[in-house]
Write a protein that holds these residues in place. Structure first.
Motif, PDB file in Angstrom:
ATOM      1  N   ILE A 127      34.099  46.339  42.197  1.00 12.15           N
ATOM      2  CA  ILE A 127      33.855  46.022  43.596  1.00 12.15           C
ATOM      3  C   ILE A 127      34.706  47.076  44.349  1.00 12.15           C
ATOM      4  CG2 ILE A 127      34.075  44.650  45.660  1.00 12.15           C
ATOM      5  CD1 ILE A 127      34.131  42.114  43.887  1.00 12.15           C
ATOM      6  N   THR A 128      34.044  47.877  45.544  1.00 15.50           N
ATOM      7  CA  THR A 128      34.819  48.792  46.270  1.00 15.50           C
ATOM      8  C   THR A 128      34.949  48.122  47.685  1.00 15.50           C
ATOM      9  OG1 THR A 128      33.917  50.501  44.988  1.00 15.50           O
ATOM     10  CG2 THR A 128      34.665  51.104  47.325  1.00 15.50           C
ATOM     11  N   SER A 129      36.209  48.174  47.979  1.00 16.53           N
ATOM     12  CA  SER A 129      36.304  47.411  49.527  1.00 16.53           C
ATOM     13  C   SER A 129      35.975  48.400  50.693  1.00 16.53           C
ATOM     14  CB  SER A 129      37.713  47.016  49.514  1.00 16.53           C
ATOM     15  OG  SER A 129      38.341  48.256  49.871  1.00 16.53           O
ATOM     16  N   ASP A 130      35.787  48.032  51.705  1.00 17.38           N
ATOM     17  CA  ASP A 130      35.634  48.367  52.910  1.00 17.38           C
ATOM     18  C   ASP A 130      36.760  49.697  53.167  1.00 17.38           C
ATOM     19  OD1 ASP A 130      33.044  47.225  53.275  1.00 17.38           O
ATOM     20  OD2 ASP A 130      33.853  45.756  54.800  1.00 17.38           O
ATOM     21  N   THR A 131      37.866  49.364  52.628  1.00 17.00           N
ATOM     22  CA  THR A 131      39.000  50.325  52.913  1.00 17.00           C
ATOM     23  C   THR A 131      39.086  51.288  51.791  1.00 17.00           C
ATOM     24  OG1 THR A 131      40.461  48.528  52.139  1.00 17.00           O
ATOM     25  CG2 THR A 131      40.079  48.532  54.413  1.00 17.00           C
ATOM     26  N   GLY A 132      38.336  50.967  50.826  1.00 17.49           N
ATOM     27  CA  GLY A 132      38.397  52.094  49.512  1.00 17.49           C
ATOM     28  C   GLY A 132      39.114  51.422  48.331  1.00 17.49           C
ATOM     29  N   ALA A 133      39.579  50.285  48.288  1.00 16.13           N
ATOM     30  CA  ALA A 133      40.005  49.818  47.100  1.00 16.13           C
ATOM     31  C   ALA A 133      39.094  49.370  46.222  1.00 16.13           C
ATOM     32  CB  ALA A 133      40.993  48.291  47.524  1.00 16.13           C
ATOM     33  N   GLU A 134      39.416  50.117  44.779  1.00 12.58           N
ATOM     34  CA  GLU A 134      38.393  49.844  43.830  1.00 12.58           C
ATOM     35  C   GLU A 134      38.926  48.763  42.927  1.00 12.58           C
ATOM     36  OE1 GLU A 134      37.795  53.708  41.922  1.00 12.58           O
ATOM     37  OE2 GLU A 134      37.161  54.603  43.902  1.00 12.58           O
ATOM     38  N   ILE A 135      38.208  47.714  42.670  1.00 14.61           N
ATOM     39  CA  ILE A 135      38.691  46.415  42.062  1.00 14.61           C
ATOM     40  C   ILE A 135      37.852  46.180  40.791  1.00 14.61           C
ATOM     41  CG2 ILE A 135      39.439  43.932  42.128  1.00 14.61           C
ATOM     42  CD1 ILE A 135      39.207  44.992  45.554  1.00 14.61           C
ATOM     43  N   LEU A 136      38.532  45.813  39.840  1.00 11.62           N
ATOM     44  CA  LEU A 136      37.760  45.441  38.417  1.00 11.62           C
ATOM     45  C   LEU A 136      38.318  43.903  38.072  1.00 11.62           C
ATOM     46  CD1 LEU A 136      36.367  45.792  35.997  1.00 11.62           C
ATOM     47  CD2 LEU A 136      38.323  46.608  34.919  1.00 11.62           C
ATOM     48  N   ILE A 137      37.409  43.022  37.973  1.00  5.87           N
ATOM     49  CA  ILE A 137      37.486  41.775  37.736  1.00  5.87           C
ATOM     50  C   ILE A 137      36.876  41.498  36.231  1.00  5.87           C
ATOM     51  CG2 ILE A 137      37.329  39.416  38.091  1.00  5.87           C
ATOM     52  CD1 ILE A 137      36.408  40.637  41.005  1.00  5.87           C
ATOM     53  N   HIS A 138      37.854  41.315  35.184  1.00  4.10           N
ATOM     54  CA  HIS A 138      37.267  41.300  33.836  1.00  4.10           C
ATOM     55  C   HIS A 138      37.632  39.779  33.198  1.00  4.10           C
ATOM     56  CE1 HIS A 138      36.859  42.438  29.500  1.00  4.10           C
ATOM     57  NE2 HIS A 138      36.341  43.545  29.905  1.00  4.10           N
ATOM     58  N   VAL A 139      36.449  39.166  33.200  1.00  6.77           N
ATOM     59  CA  VAL A 139      36.808  37.848  32.877  1.00  6.77           C
ATOM     60  C   VAL A 139      36.687  37.589  31.273  1.00  6.77           C
ATOM     61  CG1 VAL A 139      35.480  35.549  32.840  1.00  6.77           C
ATOM     62  CG2 VAL A 139      35.185  36.791  34.842  1.00  6.77           C
ATOM     63  N   GLY A 140      38.052  37.223  31.050  1.00 12.68           N
ATOM     64  CA  GLY A 140      37.991  36.971  29.611  1.00 12.68           C
ATOM     65  C   GLY A 140      38.386  38.407  28.760  1.00 12.68           C
ATOM     66  N   LEU A 141      38.752  38.245  27.700  1.00 11.57           N
ATOM     67  CA  LEU A 141      39.094  39.367  26.551  1.00 11.57           C
ATOM     68  C   LEU A 141      38.072  39.436  25.501  1.00 11.57           C
ATOM     69  CD1 LEU A 141      42.983  39.003  26.350  1.00 11.57           C
ATOM     70  CD2 LEU A 141      41.805  40.333  28.020  1.00 11.57           C
ATOM     71  N   ASP A 142      37.644  40.655  25.282  1.00 13.94           N
ATOM     72  CA  ASP A 142      36.213  40.802  24.454  1.00 13.94           C
ATOM     73  C   ASP A 142      35.136  39.858  24.673  1.00 13.94           C
ATOM     74  OD1 ASP A 142      37.842  42.819  22.686  1.00 13.94           O
ATOM     75  OD2 ASP A 142      38.666  41.450  21.662  1.00 13.94           O
ATOM     76  N   THR A 143      35.027  39.348  25.882  1.00 11.56           N
ATOM     77  CA  THR A 143      33.671  38.552  26.140  1.00 11.56           C
ATOM     78  C   THR A 143      32.530  39.366  26.236  1.00 11.56           C
ATOM     79  OG1 THR A 143      34.670  38.713  28.432  1.00 11.56           O
ATOM     80  CG2 THR A 143      35.062  36.731  27.181  1.00 11.56           C
ATOM     81  N   VAL A 144      32.826  40.739  26.145  1.00 15.42           N
ATOM     82  CA  VAL A 144      31.492  41.714  26.245  1.00 15.42           C
ATOM     83  C   VAL A 144      30.579  41.061  24.903  1.00 15.42           C
ATOM     84  CG1 VAL A 144      32.551  43.449  24.892  1.00 15.42           C
ATOM     85  CG2 VAL A 144      30.551  43.879  26.241  1.00 15.42           C
ATOM     86  N   GLN A 145      31.404  40.587  23.930  1.00 17.54           N
ATOM     87  CA  GLN A 145      30.510  40.467  22.741  1.00 17.54           C
ATOM     88  C   GLN A 145      29.618  39.024  22.844  1.00 17.54           C
ATOM     89  OE1 GLN A 145      32.911  40.805  18.953  1.00 17.54           O
ATOM     90  NE2 GLN A 145      34.594  41.631  20.176  1.00 17.54           N
ATOM     91  N   LEU A 146      29.850  38.212  23.922  1.00 11.00           N
ATOM     92  CA  LEU A 146      28.957  37.183  24.202  1.00 11.00           C
ATOM     93  C   LEU A 146      27.779  37.515  24.838  1.00 11.00           C
ATOM     94  CD1 LEU A 146      31.664  34.619  25.881  1.00 11.00           C
ATOM     95  CD2 LEU A 146      30.584  34.428  23.417  1.00 11.00           C
ATOM     96  N   ASN A 147      27.675  38.868  25.190  1.00 12.36           N
ATOM     97  CA  ASN A 147      26.231  39.464  25.836  1.00 12.36           C
ATOM     98  C   ASN A 147      25.860  38.519  26.711  1.00 12.36           C
ATOM     99  OD1 ASN A 147      24.341  41.633  25.475  1.00 12.36           O
ATOM    100  ND2 ASN A 147      23.060  40.176  24.385  1.00 12.36           N
ATOM    101  N   GLY A 148      26.632  38.001  27.511  1.00  8.37           N
ATOM    102  CA  GLY A 148      26.244  37.335  28.758  1.00  8.37           C
ATOM    103  C   GLY A 148      26.083  35.763  28.876  1.00  8.37           C
ATOM    104  N   GLN A 149      26.269  35.221  27.253  1.00  6.39           N
ATOM    105  CA  GLN A 149      26.146  33.693  27.382  1.00  6.39           C
ATOM    106  C   GLN A 149      27.013  33.019  27.946  1.00  6.39           C
ATOM    107  OE1 GLN A 149      26.449  32.736  22.997  1.00  6.39           O
ATOM    108  NE2 GLN A 149      25.310  30.999  23.383  1.00  6.39           N
ATOM    109  N   TYR A 150      26.859  32.133  28.599  1.00  3.62           N
ATOM    110  CA  TYR A 150      27.914  31.289  29.096  1.00  3.62           C
ATOM    111  C   TYR A 150      28.414  31.804  30.514  1.00  3.62           C
ATOM    112  CZ  TYR A 150      28.549  29.508  24.480  1.00  3.62           C
ATOM    113  OH  TYR A 150      28.186  29.027  23.281  1.00  3.62           O
ATOM    114  N   PHE A 151      27.717  32.985  30.974  1.00  4.01           N
ATOM    115  CA  PHE A 151      27.718  33.459  32.250  1.00  4.01           C
ATOM    116  C   PHE A 151      26.503  33.534  33.170  1.00  4.01           C
ATOM    117  CE2 PHE A 151      31.024  35.665  29.536  1.00  4.01           C
ATOM    118  CZ  PHE A 151      32.218  35.908  30.687  1.00  4.01           C
ATOM    119  N   THR A 152      26.474  33.269  34.385  1.00  4.36           N
ATOM    120  CA  THR A 152      25.728  33.363  35.296  1.00  4.36           C
ATOM    121  C   THR A 152      25.878  34.036  36.625  1.00  4.36           C
ATOM    122  OG1 THR A 152      25.013  30.984  34.718  1.00  4.36           O
ATOM    123  CG2 THR A 152      24.118  31.988  36.768  1.00  4.36           C
ATOM    124  N   THR A 153      25.278  34.898  36.900  1.00  7.41           N
ATOM    125  CA  THR A 153      25.443  35.957  38.141  1.00  7.41           C
ATOM    126  C   THR A 153      24.473  35.654  39.283  1.00  7.41           C
ATOM    127  OG1 THR A 153      23.634  37.496  37.318  1.00  7.41           O
ATOM    128  CG2 THR A 153      25.969  37.855  36.848  1.00  7.41           C
TER     129      THR A 153
END
Length: 622
Positions: free
Chosen positions: A532-558
């Motif tokens: 997310i990039t804020s209106d003031t220019g802050a670039e923020i990364l929110i990384h849910v869990g570690l190595d959860t990329v391997q779940l390929n989206g399972q258990y996540f809902t956008t």
């Protein structure tokens, strides 16, 4: 950054395109499944402009890139004949997984989810032993019996717990697996075995064996059941599956287990425990020195997963294990080496980091110390191994054993040693820490030079900066949970602040909301990471869990899409905490300011518990 050139250099240094089975990427790193990790020129990779570091997780070789990873990944695909591994959920393509990797993957997938249950039960047994020793609980009393049942239940019914986990890993029905485990533990069957008379089933002899607290028999049974169940499911009409598949699976697998697989597994487990005990009883000094001195390397290769079922089997069959102490010694060695670095380094920032990761290693979380400090400086890692070996020498001489599984191999897990060798165990741990500290301090290391040290601005300029008025941007918490420092994140990318400064949150509610008003600039298709990039220019990364990329989206809902406009508190993603943890993944969630260099200071406002929407970070600009 020249993505095209970097991609070519990376391909060359990982052993060439012909050495790559599969490559995918997550929010911060490239993830390679290689045919031979030994062909990787790791030091040259880490020196490339654009590469922040490397890491090995199990059989997977990871190259930490940062925000530019999608572009580098795209360039790799364009400059090779490799296919998009992410399209298949990150599975290996271009070749079968080698046997060793497959075995480690199965062991890790089966045993990791059950560790909390057996660690909790083991701790209760340890606490009960302390209560009895202090005279707080009388042995044989009703209170003692109930506490003992609580602590022993997970071990006695180990086959059922393992059956559920193994069935999920093998892709079969978990509840059919549990039914198989329950059948071989049924009291009537135990009574039949206890009678001592010959037993047969439809004319076939049934070998008497004890299945309570065993590991190998049920693993073999569920492995067979997975094939039987899938075959029956394939040949059965859809209208009959509900009745036919479980019925036939149970009727086939349970008798096969009792007649052949179960006794064989029980014998293998007994021989395995006997062999290891014989080695440590007769060559304990050498065995413990070698195991303790190399255990950190074993962890780095991922081979420690293969030892977990052996440890559990030893505890459940014999009541003690000689291998668990080596894990503790390895962690004490890493803690001591990091402590030595903290004492010797001239870098204030690195000194603070080294002290912090030394403490986390003492608590049993060793990766931040290992990757963030000791491996990075090289010589302290050698000091950690030697220190663990020195502690191993003492424990080998005194035949120290662990008597329960007590979770992390650190100070909170000390109840694991409650037994005849407890005092020697404590002495051995202290020896390992002190030896690693002294050795690492004496052999030294090439100190870290902080950015800007060589070309530091004059004092007058510093004073001018201090006098400058600061403005700040507030970042609100995207998650409800417990605030943790990044140094406690079990991933060097975040623990070393390679992606930037920030904070971590251990979530209590599976929901991510926007921490600022701005725009969703990145929403990874595996749904686990949000930029997310804020209106003031802050670039923020929110990384849910570690190595959860391997779940390929399972258990996540956008709930929103990339490019969407958000305000503070808008729901972006939800996730199932327990399901993710059940798959063996750490759910701790780093919240990173990826453009850290744009700010004079980044300060954590909250500690302890935090609710979504509360101010979490203050970003100071001048």
């Amino acid at each position: 950054m020249d993505h095209n050139k970097l991609s070519k250099d990376i391909l060359q240094l990982v052993g060439g395109e012909e050495n790559v089975n599969n490559v995918i990427h997550c929010m911060t790193r490239l993830r390679f499944n290689l045919k031979d990790n030994n062909k990787v020129k790791r030091s040259q990779l880490e020196s490339l402009d654009g590469v922040m570091g490397t890491n090995i997780s199990g059989a997977q070789f990871q190259i930490i890139i940062g925000n530019e990873v999608p572009k580098v990944y795209k360039a790799i695909l364009e400059n090779s004949k490799l296919s998009d591994g992410a399209s298949s959920g990150g599975t290996q393509s271009g070749g079968k997984q080698n046997v060793i990797s497959a075995i480690f993957d199965v062991i890790s997938g089966v045993f990791t989810p059950i560790l909390p249950a057996i660690a909790g039960a083991g701790m209760i047994k340890g606490i009960l032993a302390i209560f009895v020793l202090l005279g707080w609980v009388a042995e044989g009393s009703q209170t003692h019996t109930i506490l003992n049942v609580i602590g022993d239940g997970a071990f006695y019914f180990m086959p059922i717990i393992l059956a559920v986990s193994a069935a999920r890993k093998f892709g079969s029905n978990m509840y059919i697996g549990a039914a198989i485990g329950a059948a071989i533990l049924h009291p009537n069957l135990s009574a039949l075995f206890a009678a001592g008379d010959p037993i047969s089933f439809i004319g076939l002899p049934v070998t008497i064996a004890t299945y309570s607290s065993t590991v190998i028999p049920i693993l073999l049974a569920i492995w067979i059941a997975s094939y039987v169940e899938k075959w029956i499911d394939r040949v059965t009409h859809a209208s009959l599956k509900l009745i036919v598949v479980p019925t036939v699976t149970l009727l086939v697998v349970v008798p096969v287990t009792l007649i052949t697989v179960g006794p064989l597994g029980a014998i293998l487990g007994e021989y395995l425990s006997t062999g290891i005990n014989f080695l440590f009883e007769n060559a304990g000094l050498v065995a413990m020195i070698l195991l303790a001195g190399t255990f950190s390397v074993i962890i780095m290769t991922g081979m420690h997963y293969a030892l977990v079922p052996i440890m559990i089997n030893n505890i459940t069959v014999n009541g003690f294990d000689y291998m668990i102490p080596a894990m503790f010694l390895a962690n004490m060695g890493q803690a001591g080496a990091s402590f030595a670095v903290a004492l010797k380094t001239k870098s204030p920032k690195f000194k603070s980091l080294s002290y912090s990761v030394s403490v986390t290693a003492l608590m049993g979380i060793t990766e931040p110390a290992m990757y963030g400090v000791n491996v990075r400086l090289k010589k302290p890692f050698i000091g950690a191994l030697l220190g663990a070996a020195v502690g191993g020498a003492y424990m080998g001489i005194t035949k120290v054993a662990a008597y329960i599984l007590a979770g992390a191999a650190g100070l909170p897990g000390i109840p694991a040693f409650i037994g005849p060798t407890f005092v020697h165990a404590m002495i051995g741990l202290v020896i390992a820490f002190i030896a690693a500290t002294i050795i690492s301090y004496l052999i030294g290391f090439e100190d870290v030079v902080e950015e800007g040290t060589k070309e530091e601005a004059p004092t007058t300029v510093k004073e001018e900066v201090v006098a400058t008025a600061f403005t700040s941007t507030q970042v609100h918490s995207p998650i409800t949970g417990e605030v943790k420092p990044l140094s406690e994140v079990n991933d060097p990318t975040f623990a070393q602040e390679l992606m930037g400064k920030g904070i971590a949150i251990y979530p209590e509610v599976g929901e991510v909301v926007s921490p600022v008003s701005g725009t969703i600039t990145t929403l990874f298709k595996t749904k686990h990471a949000i930029g997310i990039t804020s209106d003031t220019g802050a670039e923020i990364l929110i990384h849910v869990g570690l190595d959860t990329v391997q779940l390929n989206g399972q258990y996540f809902t956008t709930h929103l899409e990339e490019g969407a406009r958000v305000n503070v508190g808008d729901k972006i993603t939800s996730f199932d905490i327990e399901a993710i943890k059940g798959q063996g993944y750490d759910v701790i969630t780093p919240v990173i300011i990826t453009n850290t260099n744009s700010y004079a200071d980044i300060t954590a406002v909250m500690s302890g518990k935090v609710k979504k929407g509360e101010v979490l970070l203050d970003l100071a600009t001048n």
